[in-house]
Scaffold this motif. Structure first.
Motif: not given
Length: 336
Positions: A22-28, A39-45, A54-66
């Motif tokens: 999951v962390s690799t997908v997040s970084r990609a 790897t980044r390009d393959r995941i994006r494809v 990816l819902n960045v806002a929701a992810q940040n909320l779960r992680l306690g980040r803005t």
């Protein structure tokens, strides 16, 4: 009949299909962190094939980040200072580029301090993951108080070993001394310093300038208070000349101040540099476009911006950091 395309509703689904964590997908998908480009390009494809975003806002909320870094400009000593000031505009631009490389947005705020806990209130608001302060103004006590317990904070400004925070900036004292030696070497004997000494950076430039002057010249050097804004600095220069004051060499604490001195001197018929040599500090783009082009002290604005962001990111993950001072460079042009 073809096989059905697996349903992708979450980052976990996409990670399973791609055969990565999951962390690799997040970084990609966010562009944050280090990851092999293939790897980044393959995941994006794969994400595009499944219509997954990816819902960045929701992810940040779960992680306690803005996902944002606050860029604060405190205006304690000069409340009319504008964000459009050429020096600040250049610095903001370089900071924004450096933050984007780490996947962060920028929240820019021009703050007129109200009370002693204005910075603490901003931190507690949770609007950002970290803070880059542009200048200390006259708010050093407030910054130190918050820095004692809030780690993700760095400051562009004057260095002091007594500060509780990490700072990045030019050696303002050395820069002032460079100007003093240059004006004396070109034969100037009646000098004046124009600036707002309530700002720590400006105070250091004044101190460096005076320290490098011969005692007899230093004793007669005029200290002229000058606001930071273009309108205020021009009014101060005009008033000083109108009172009958004269100098054959001027060091202004900023390029805007120096440009104002040149304009005011010309209004009363003085020639620059024949009658009066003028030098500034910063080397903003306008310094090369004045008539005559401005002698000034160049700060490494781009390098400083990158260093601010680098130190902040390191502090956000718990690393220890030290303040950095860049040695400025005297750029000699026709005004002095």
């Amino acid at each position: 009949m073809g096989s059905a395309i697996p349903s992708v509703r979450s980052i976990s689904d996409l990670a399973r299909i791609a055969g990565v964590s999951v962390s690799t997908v997040s970084r990609a998908l966010t562009g944050k962190g280090t990851l092999n480009q293939s790897t980044r390009d393959r995941i994006r494809v794969i994400a595009a094939e499944h219509g997954f975003q990816l819902n960045v806002a929701a992810q940040n909320l779960r992680l306690g980040r803005t996902g944002a870094i606050g860029i604060l400009l405190p205006l304690g000593h000069e409340r009319k200072q504008a964000l459009s000031d050429p020096f600040f505009s250049a610095l903001f631009g370089h900071i924004a580029e450096a933050l984007a490389g780490h996947g962060y947005d920028l929240l820019l705020s021009r703050v007129v301090p109200q009370g002693d806990d204005w910075l603490g209130e901003f931190v507690r608001s949770g609007r950002t993951d970290g803070i880059i302060m542009i200048g200390q103004s006259d708010q050093n006590a407030a910054i130190n108080r918050v820095a004692a317990h809030y780690r993700p904070l760095v400051v562009w400004g004057a260095y002091s070993p007594e500060n509780a925070y990490t700072s990045v900036g030019s050696d303002n004292h050395a820069g002032g001394a460079m100007v003093a030696r240059h004006l004396v070497q070109r034969g100037c004997r009646r000098l004046a310093w124009f600036g707002h000494a309530d700002a720590p950076e400006f105070a250091a430039r004044q101190a460096g300038f005076l320290s490098a002057l011969p005692a007899d010249i230093r004793a007669d050097t005029a200290i002229v208070p000058m606001p930071i804004t273009p309108e205020g600095s021009l009014a101060a220069a005009r008033a000083w000349f109108a009172a009958g004051n004269r100098a054959d060499g001027v060091f202004a604490a900023s390029d805007i101040g120096a440009i104002s001195v040149i304009a005011a001197a010309r209004e009363i018929g003085l020639s620059v540099p024949d009658d009066i040599a003028v030098a500034g500090f910063d080397d903003i783009t306008l310094a090369q476009l004045t008539s005559p082009p401005l002698t000034t002290v160049r700060q490494d604005i781009e390098g400083g911006a990158r260093m601010l962001v680098d130190l902040l990111i390191r502090r956000m993950v718990g690393a220890q950091t030290q303040s950095v001072q860049f040695l400025p460079q005297l750029v000699v042009r026709q005004s002095a």
